[in-house]
Design an enzyme around this catalytic site. Structure first.
Site, PDB file in Angstrom:
ATOM      1  N   LYS A  22       0.840  -1.213   0.000  1.00 34.15           N
ATOM      2  CA  LYS A  22       0.000   0.000   0.000  1.00 34.15           C
ATOM      3  C   LYS A  22       0.869   1.256   0.000  1.00 34.15           C
ATOM      4  O   LYS A  22       0.638   2.177  -0.780  1.00 34.15           O
ATOM      5  CB  LYS A  22      -0.894  -0.013   1.246  1.00 34.15           C
ATOM      6  N   ASN A  23       1.866   1.292   0.899  1.00 37.27           N
ATOM      7  CA  ASN A  23       2.621   2.530   1.073  1.00 37.27           C
ATOM      8  C   ASN A  23       3.612   2.791  -0.060  1.00 37.27           C
ATOM      9  O   ASN A  23       4.166   3.880  -0.159  1.00 37.27           O
ATOM     10  CB  ASN A  23       3.334   2.540   2.434  1.00 37.27           C
ATOM     11  N   CYS A 117      -4.473  12.456  13.004  1.00 35.50           N
ATOM     12  CA  CYS A 117      -5.252  11.217  13.009  1.00 35.50           C
ATOM     13  C   CYS A 117      -4.971  10.493  14.309  1.00 35.50           C
ATOM     14  O   CYS A 117      -4.264  11.016  15.173  1.00 35.50           O
ATOM     15  CB  CYS A 117      -4.893  10.362  11.800  1.00 35.50           C
ATOM     16  N   ARG A 122       0.889  14.621  13.016  1.00 33.86           N
ATOM     17  CA  ARG A 122       1.288  14.422  11.623  1.00 33.86           C
ATOM     18  C   ARG A 122       1.369  15.706  10.781  1.00 33.86           C
ATOM     19  O   ARG A 122       0.602  15.910   9.835  1.00 33.86           O
ATOM     20  CB  ARG A 122       0.385  13.381  10.967  1.00 33.86           C
ATOM     21  N   ASP A 308       5.079   0.754  11.992  1.00 35.83           N
ATOM     22  CA  ASP A 308       3.852   0.114  11.498  1.00 35.83           C
ATOM     23  C   ASP A 308       3.707  -1.335  11.963  1.00 35.83           C
ATOM     24  O   ASP A 308       2.689  -1.978  11.672  1.00 35.83           O
ATOM     25  CB  ASP A 308       3.794   0.174   9.958  1.00 35.83           C
ATOM     26  N   ARG A 400      -8.563  -0.460   5.215  1.00 38.10           N
ATOM     27  CA  ARG A 400      -7.783   0.579   4.525  1.00 38.10           C
ATOM     28  C   ARG A 400      -6.453   0.027   4.029  1.00 38.10           C
ATOM     29  O   ARG A 400      -5.914   0.502   3.037  1.00 38.10           O
ATOM     30  CB  ARG A 400      -7.501   1.745   5.488  1.00 38.10           C
TER      31      ARG A 400
HETATM   32  N1  EPU Z   1       7.025  14.701  10.334  1.00 38.63           N
HETATM   33  C1  EPU Z   1       7.251  16.024  10.574  1.00 38.63           C
HETATM   34  N2  EPU Z   1       7.054  16.903   9.545  1.00 38.63           N
HETATM   35  C2  EPU Z   1       6.666  16.503   8.303  1.00 38.63           C
HETATM   36  C3  EPU Z   1       6.457  15.143   8.069  1.00 38.63           C
HETATM   37  C4  EPU Z   1       6.646  14.255   9.102  1.00 38.63           C
HETATM   38  O1  EPU Z   1       7.597  16.418  11.683  1.00 38.63           O
HETATM   39  O2  EPU Z   1       6.516  17.357   7.420  1.00 38.63           O
HETATM   40  C5  EPU Z   1       7.230  13.724  11.408  1.00 38.63           C
HETATM   41  C6  EPU Z   1       5.975  12.905  11.691  1.00 38.63           C
HETATM   42  O3  EPU Z   1       5.081  13.566  12.574  1.00 38.63           O
HETATM   43  C7  EPU Z   1       6.566  11.642  12.275  1.00 38.63           C
HETATM   44  C8  EPU Z   1       7.853  11.473  11.473  1.00 38.63           C
HETATM   45  O4  EPU Z   1       8.152  12.760  10.960  1.00 38.63           O
HETATM   46  O5  EPU Z   1       6.891  11.849  13.622  1.00 38.63           O
HETATM   47  C9  EPU Z   1       7.779  10.483  10.332  1.00 38.63           C
HETATM   48  O6  EPU Z   1       6.631  10.717   9.543  1.00 38.63           O
HETATM   49  P1  EPU Z   1       6.596  10.415   7.994  1.00 38.63           P
HETATM   50  O7  EPU Z   1       6.400  11.711   7.259  1.00 38.63           O
HETATM   51  O8  EPU Z   1       7.752   9.578   7.603  1.00 38.63           O
HETATM   52  O9  EPU Z   1       5.254   9.586   7.848  1.00 38.63           O
HETATM   53  P2  EPU Z   1       4.365   9.539   6.552  1.00 38.63           P
HETATM   54  O10 EPU Z   1       5.233   9.635   5.359  1.00 38.63           O
HETATM   55  O11 EPU Z   1       3.242  10.491   6.669  1.00 38.63           O
HETATM   56  C10 EPU Z   1       4.472   6.961   6.154  1.00 38.63           C
HETATM   57  C11 EPU Z   1       3.504   5.816   6.118  1.00 38.63           C
HETATM   58  C12 EPU Z   1       3.024   5.503   7.525  1.00 38.63           C
HETATM   59  C13 EPU Z   1       4.239   5.159   8.383  1.00 38.63           C
HETATM   60  C14 EPU Z   1       5.238   6.323   8.364  1.00 38.63           C
HETATM   61  C15 EPU Z   1       6.524   6.036   9.102  1.00 38.63           C
HETATM   62  C16 EPU Z   1       2.446   6.002   3.954  1.00 38.63           C
HETATM   63  C17 EPU Z   1       1.212   6.239   3.169  1.00 38.63           C
HETATM   64  N3  EPU Z   1       2.363   6.166   5.280  1.00 38.63           N
HETATM   65  O12 EPU Z   1       3.748   8.071   6.662  1.00 38.63           O
HETATM   66  O13 EPU Z   1       2.192   4.352   7.410  1.00 38.63           O
HETATM   67  O14 EPU Z   1       3.835   4.918   9.709  1.00 38.63           O
HETATM   68  O15 EPU Z   1       5.589   6.632   6.978  1.00 38.63           O
HETATM   69  O16 EPU Z   1       7.133   4.913   8.583  1.00 38.63           O
HETATM   70  O17 EPU Z   1       3.471   5.654   3.404  1.00 38.63           O
HETATM   71  C18 EPU Z   1       0.417   2.922   7.948  1.00 38.63           C
HETATM   72  O18 EPU Z   1       0.605   2.348   6.860  1.00 38.63           O
HETATM   73  O19 EPU Z   1      -0.324   2.449   8.846  1.00 38.63           O
HETATM   74  C19 EPU Z   1       1.073   4.199   8.206  1.00 38.63           C
HETATM   75  C20 EPU Z   1       0.659   5.061   9.113  1.00 38.63           C
END
Ligand code: EPU
Length: 421
Positions: A22-23, A117, A122, A308, A400
């Site tokens: 998915k990701n 969420c 986030r 995850d 999801r």
């Molecule tokens: N963060 C910031 N600023 C930003 C972006 C992120 O401070 O602009 C922080 C976040 O709050 C968090 C950390 O950085 O503490 C990492 O977040 P990241 O941006 O890497 O998460 P994401 O890209 O939004 C993806 C996956 C998540 C998974 C995380 C971490 C997808 C669609 N989602 O989210 O997957 O937990 O990376 O590996 O790829 C799931 O599949 O259940 C899921 C939540």
């Protein structure tokens, strides 16, 4: 709304095939916005989040269809609508990954700011910082991010944040930089396999990306991208969930289409606990000891232990022989499953971003509530091993991100029923 009724006390046994990730698929779908030529994608899982993404893409002028072999065809036919609306974005945070491709290809993107969420606040500040560094003008209006540019300019960008790098932020900036003028270097890029998979698609489209999967990614901008074919990598989190479900039920399960090389930290941690995961003729075979040992684990960006799988590992450690400490370093508030596991007789104490799990002899079936995708998976795994029946409510969370989870588990000997609430 559906719920699962899960009779406990099963031992999972047999073979299961892991779906596409998915990701990886979500930013890959968004990446197809970078070309007007058709793209063909294999192994895109059929999930609520993917359907939500396809709905957004539809509003952005993209024709999508699946052929009989399950290949997803993506074709941008109209570039005049570049607004990802709140009604759609609020359903799925990952819709933020259309921002970079829309901006780079169309020069304009209006994407609703995703809210928080169940797993935390986030923010998307790093995404915006990266796109600004490429020369985008970014404003906020009515809860929407409005990004504009003439042509993006390659530059050096540092994407590290307080909790490490950002996966979707790296996807956004890397995708946008493919069409920038000159070379972009992303430092402290996310190293997750999903980023490498996105880069593979973009390179097949004619992009010039080097180093994806490492903390330094270099992107030499090109004038335009073309259509491409791509197969999405197997879902390492789905695989990890099945491995943990097999382990907790003292099962014997073979996983097909599983990339154990994406799960080193998980396999290593499980070895400490007493669970063997072996590679065997292109499959992964899981066998677990009757007595599980406690362990300490900290979630980290890849290649560390993934956030995850934190909830699902917690279920396993609830039944280990002693005290374990689980520290969440990516999303410090991602512990919604703790209260539900307590309802099933677990012994867990929270101390800030750490959960101290004291093993108990058994979990006891109970009605519990799913709060987010991975927490729900942890509760399903708990239900399989518990004494008596567990009812997991609000399983739309699990739909999801897991393709046919109850069918796959039933194929391994579980007897989960999906019932409309
Ligand atoms: N963060 C910031 N600023 C930003 C972006 C992120 O401070 O602009 C922080 C976040 O709050 C968090 C950390 O950085 O503490 C990492 O977040 P990241 O941006 O890497 O998460 P994401 O890209 O939004 C993806 C996956 C998540 C998974 C995380 C971490 C997808 C669609 N989602 O989210 O997957 O937990 O990376 O590996 O790829 C799931 O599949 O259940 C899921 C939540």
């Amino acid at each position: 709304m559906d719920k699962f009724i899960i009779p406990g006390g099963v031992r999972l046994k047999g073979e299961v095939s892991i779906s596409g990730a998915k990701n990886a698929a979500l930013p890959i779908l968004a990446g197809c916005l970078l070309t007007e030529e058709p793209c063909s994608l294999r192994a895109v899982p059929d999930l609520a989040d993917i359907r939500a993404m396809l709905e957004i893409m539809g509003e952005l002028g993209v024709d999508t269809s699946r052929d009989d072999d399950g290949v997803l065809k993506i074709h941008v036919t109209d570039e005049s609508h570049s607004h990802a609306r709140y009604d759609l974005v609020r359903k799925m945070r990952a819709s933020i990954c259309v921002l970079g491709p829309l901006l780079a290809k169309r020069g304009y993107a209006r994407v609703s700011m995703p809210g928080g969420c169940a797993i935390g606040a986030r923010p998307v500040d790093l995404h915006l910082r990266g796109l600004r560094a490429l020369g985008a003008k970014i404003e906020l209006d009515g809860g929407d991010i409005i990004a504009t540019r003439d042509r993006l300019q390659g530059t050096e960008i540092f994407l590290g944040g307080p909790f490490g790098s950002t996966v979707l932020g790296t996807a956004n900036v890397m995708s946008a930089a493919t069409l920038a003028e000159g070379t972009t270097m992303i430092e402290s890029a996310a190293c997750e396999p999903e980023i490498e998979d996105l880069a593979d698609l973009l390179n097949a489209m004619g992009a010039k990306i080097r180093g994806a999967g490492t903390p330094r990614v270099t992107i030499e901008g090109v004038e335009q991208l073309s259509g491409a074919e791509h197969t999405v990598i197997p879902d390492r989190i789905e695989a990890g969930t099945f491995i943990l479900a097999a382990a907790v039920t003292n099962g014997d399960v073979t996983l097909h289409n599983c990339r154990l090389d994406h799960l080193h930290a998980v396999v290593d941690k499980l070895r400490d606990v007493g669970v063997a995961v072996e590679k065997h003729n292109g499959t992964a075979v899981v066998a677990s000891a009757r007595r599980l040992c406690p362990t300490d684990v900290t979630t980290q960006p890849y290649p560390g232990f993934p956030t995850d799988l934190q909830a699902q590992l917690m279920t396993l450690l609830c039944l280990a022989d002693g005290n374990s400490a689980i520290t969440e370093k990516i999303f410090p508030d991602r512990f919604m499953h703790v209260a539900e596991l307590l309802r099933m007789g677990a012994n867990i104490r929270k101390e800030g971003p750490t959960a101290i799990v004291t093993g108990v002899r058994e979990l006891i079936g109970a009605p519990v509530m799913a709060s987010d995708l991975r927490a729900s998976a942890a509760l399903v795994v708990a239900g399989l091993v518990a004494r008596g029946e567990t009812e997991v409510r609000r399983v739309y969370h699990i739909d999801r991100g897991y393709e046919h989870i109850e069918k796959k588990l039933n194929q391994l000997g579980a007897n989960i029923q999906r019932v409309a609430e």
